[in-house]
Design a protein around this motif. Structure first.
Motif, PDB file in Angstrom:
ATOM      1  N   GLY A  52      29.935  48.749  22.435  1.00 38.28           N
ATOM      2  CA  GLY A  52      28.823  48.050  21.601  1.00 38.28           C
ATOM      3  C   GLY A  52      28.510  46.794  21.590  1.00 38.28           C
ATOM      4  N   HIS A  53      29.439  45.952  22.611  1.00 37.89           N
ATOM      5  CA  HIS A  53      29.337  44.823  22.497  1.00 37.89           C
ATOM      6  C   HIS A  53      28.861  43.939  23.920  1.00 37.89           C
ATOM      7  N   VAL A  54      29.375  44.641  25.009  1.00 33.91           N
ATOM      8  CA  VAL A  54      29.106  44.327  26.281  1.00 33.91           C
ATOM      9  C   VAL A  54      28.527  45.204  27.068  1.00 33.91           C
ATOM     10  N   ASP A  55      27.465  44.837  27.909  1.00 33.40           N
ATOM     11  CA  ASP A  55      26.813  45.871  28.857  1.00 33.40           C
ATOM     12  C   ASP A  55      27.949  46.422  29.882  1.00 33.40           C
ATOM     13  N   GLN A  56      28.107  47.599  29.799  1.00 35.50           N
ATOM     14  CA  GLN A  56      28.995  48.703  30.670  1.00 35.50           C
ATOM     15  C   GLN A  56      29.148  48.145  31.957  1.00 35.50           C
ATOM     16  N   ALA A  57      28.026  47.577  32.832  1.00 33.76           N
ATOM     17  CA  ALA A  57      28.127  47.033  33.972  1.00 33.76           C
ATOM     18  C   ALA A  57      29.215  45.827  34.104  1.00 33.76           C
ATOM     19  N   TRP A  58      28.843  44.986  33.435  1.00 32.26           N
ATOM     20  CA  TRP A  58      29.859  43.946  33.327  1.00 32.26           C
ATOM     21  C   TRP A  58      31.248  44.114  33.137  1.00 32.26           C
ATOM     22  N   ALA A  59      31.597  45.294  32.104  1.00 35.28           N
ATOM     23  CA  ALA A  59      32.876  45.790  31.919  1.00 35.28           C
ATOM     24  C   ALA A  59      33.352  46.308  33.329  1.00 35.28           C
ATOM     25  N   THR A  60      32.594  47.072  33.955  1.00 35.56           N
ATOM     26  CA  THR A  60      32.981  47.565  35.338  1.00 35.56           C
ATOM     27  C   THR A  60      33.488  46.631  36.289  1.00 35.56           C
ATOM     28  N   VAL A  61      32.679  45.449  36.242  1.00 40.59           N
ATOM     29  CA  VAL A  61      32.952  44.181  37.263  1.00 40.59           C
ATOM     30  C   VAL A  61      34.313  43.848  36.882  1.00 40.59           C
ATOM     31  N   ALA A  62      34.554  43.499  35.611  1.00 40.23           N
ATOM     32  CA  ALA A  62      35.737  42.585  35.173  1.00 40.23           C
ATOM     33  C   ALA A  62      36.765  43.698  35.263  1.00 40.23           C
ATOM     34  N   GLY A  63      36.647  44.743  34.947  1.00 39.78           N
ATOM     35  CA  GLY A  63      37.839  45.716  34.902  1.00 39.78           C
ATOM     36  C   GLY A  63      38.048  46.250  36.236  1.00 39.78           C
ATOM     37  N   VAL A  64      37.257  47.030  36.962  1.00 41.66           N
ATOM     38  CA  VAL A  64      37.297  47.566  38.219  1.00 41.66           C
ATOM     39  C   VAL A  64      37.544  46.579  39.149  1.00 41.66           C
ATOM     40  N   GLY A  65      36.618  45.743  39.247  1.00 38.17           N
ATOM     41  CA  GLY A  65      36.619  44.570  40.263  1.00 38.17           C
ATOM     42  C   GLY A  65      37.855  43.412  39.956  1.00 38.17           C
ATOM     43  N   LEU A  66      37.670  42.506  39.152  1.00 36.89           N
ATOM     44  CA  LEU A  66      38.577  41.466  38.738  1.00 36.89           C
ATOM     45  C   LEU A  66      40.049  41.990  38.701  1.00 36.89           C
ATOM     46  N   LEU A  67      40.003  42.913  37.465  1.00 38.21           N
ATOM     47  CA  LEU A  67      41.492  43.192  37.079  1.00 38.21           C
ATOM     48  C   LEU A  67      42.110  44.263  38.049  1.00 38.21           C
ATOM     49  N   GLY A  68      41.064  45.081  38.746  1.00 34.98           N
ATOM     50  CA  GLY A  68      41.648  45.965  39.727  1.00 34.98           C
ATOM     51  C   GLY A  68      42.268  45.066  41.124  1.00 34.98           C
ATOM     52  N   GLY A  69      41.643  44.071  41.408  1.00 34.48           N
ATOM     53  CA  GLY A  69      42.047  43.198  42.442  1.00 34.48           C
ATOM     54  C   GLY A  69      43.384  42.427  41.909  1.00 34.48           C
ATOM     55  N   TYR A  70      43.658  41.984  40.569  1.00 37.95           N
ATOM     56  CA  TYR A  70      44.446  41.115  40.200  1.00 37.95           C
ATOM     57  C   TYR A  70      45.761  42.065  40.033  1.00 37.95           C
ATOM     58  N   THR A  71      45.762  43.052  39.438  1.00 39.54           N
ATOM     59  CA  THR A  71      46.949  43.916  39.206  1.00 39.54           C
ATOM     60  C   THR A  71      47.288  44.529  40.534  1.00 39.54           C
ATOM     61  N   THR A  72      48.498  45.046  40.738  1.00 39.95           N
ATOM     62  CA  THR A  72      49.081  45.718  42.015  1.00 39.95           C
ATOM     63  C   THR A  72      50.216  46.666  41.449  1.00 39.95           C
ATOM     64  N   PHE A  73      49.950  48.031  41.559  1.00 36.98           N
ATOM     65  CA  PHE A  73      50.737  49.123  41.412  1.00 36.98           C
ATOM     66  C   PHE A  73      51.339  49.131  42.450  1.00 36.98           C
ATOM     67  N   SER A  74      50.978  49.261  43.691  1.00 38.47           N
ATOM     68  CA  SER A  74      51.670  49.614  44.860  1.00 38.47           C
ATOM     69  C   SER A  74      52.620  48.355  45.404  1.00 38.47           C
ATOM     70  N   THR A  75      52.577  47.292  44.970  1.00 41.41           N
ATOM     71  CA  THR A  75      53.571  45.976  45.320  1.00 41.41           C
ATOM     72  C   THR A  75      54.823  46.363  44.143  1.00 41.41           C
ATOM     73  N   ALA A  76      54.304  46.731  43.004  1.00 38.30           N
ATOM     74  CA  ALA A  76      55.350  46.940  41.996  1.00 38.30           C
ATOM     75  C   ALA A  76      56.207  48.297  42.441  1.00 38.30           C
TER      76      ALA A  76
END
Length: 126
Positions: free
Chosen positions: A61-85
Motif C-alpha cells: 500500500g505504500h510503494v509501487d510493486q515495481a520499485w520494490a522488485t528493483v530494490a529487493g530482487v535487484g539491489l538486495l539480491g546483488g548485495y546478499t550472498t548465500f553462496s559465498t556464505a
C-alpha cells in the motif's frame, strides 16, 4: 516483465554486488585478521535480510510493486550472498574449525531469518 524493468533490476543487481564488495573490503580492512570468521559476509547477509524485510513490510500500500522488485530482487539480491556464505562455512568445517563453522553457518541462517522477520514487522508499521 518489460524490458526496461529487467534492465533496472540488472543495474540494481550490479550496484548491490559492488556495494557488497565495498562493504566486505571495509570490514576485512577494519578487522585485518585473516583467521577470523568471515564477518564481512555475515554483516552483508544479516543487513540485507533486515533491509529486505523492511522493504517487504513497507511495500503493501505504500510503494509501487515495481520499485520494490528493483530494490529487493535487484539491489538486495546483488548485495546478499548465500553462496559465498555456504562456501565460507564449508571451508571452516573442512579446516576443522567446527565451532567457527557452526557459528558462521547457523548464526547467519538464524540471524538472517530473525532480522528479516523483524524488518517485516517494522516495515509494516510504516
Amino acid at each position: 516483465m518489460s524490458g526496461p524493468m529487467l534492465i533496472m533490476i540488472a543495474v540494481a543487481g550490479g550496484v548491490g554486488a559492488a556495494l557488497r564488495f565495498l562493504v566486505d573490503l571495509a570490514i576485512q580492512r577494519r578487522l585485518a585478521d585473516r583467521s577470523a570468521l568471515p564477518w564481512g559476509t555475515m554483516v552483508i547477509n544479516l543487513s540485507g535480510s533486515l533491509l529486505l524485510g523492511l522493504i517487504t513490510g513497507y511495500v503493501s500500500g505504500h510503494v509501487d510493486q515495481a520499485w520494490a522488485t528493483v530494490a529487493g530482487v535487484g539491489l538486495l539480491g546483488g548485495y546478499t550472498t548465500f553462496s559465498t556464505a555456504s562456501v565460507e562455512t564449508v571451508r571452516l568445517l573442512a579446516d576443522r574449525r567446527y565451532r567457527d563453522g557452526l557459528i558462521n553457518g547457523l548464526g547467519m541462517l538464524f540471524g538472517s531469518v530473525l532480522l528479516a522477520y523483524a524488518g517485516l514487522l517494522v516495515g509494516r508499521l510504516g
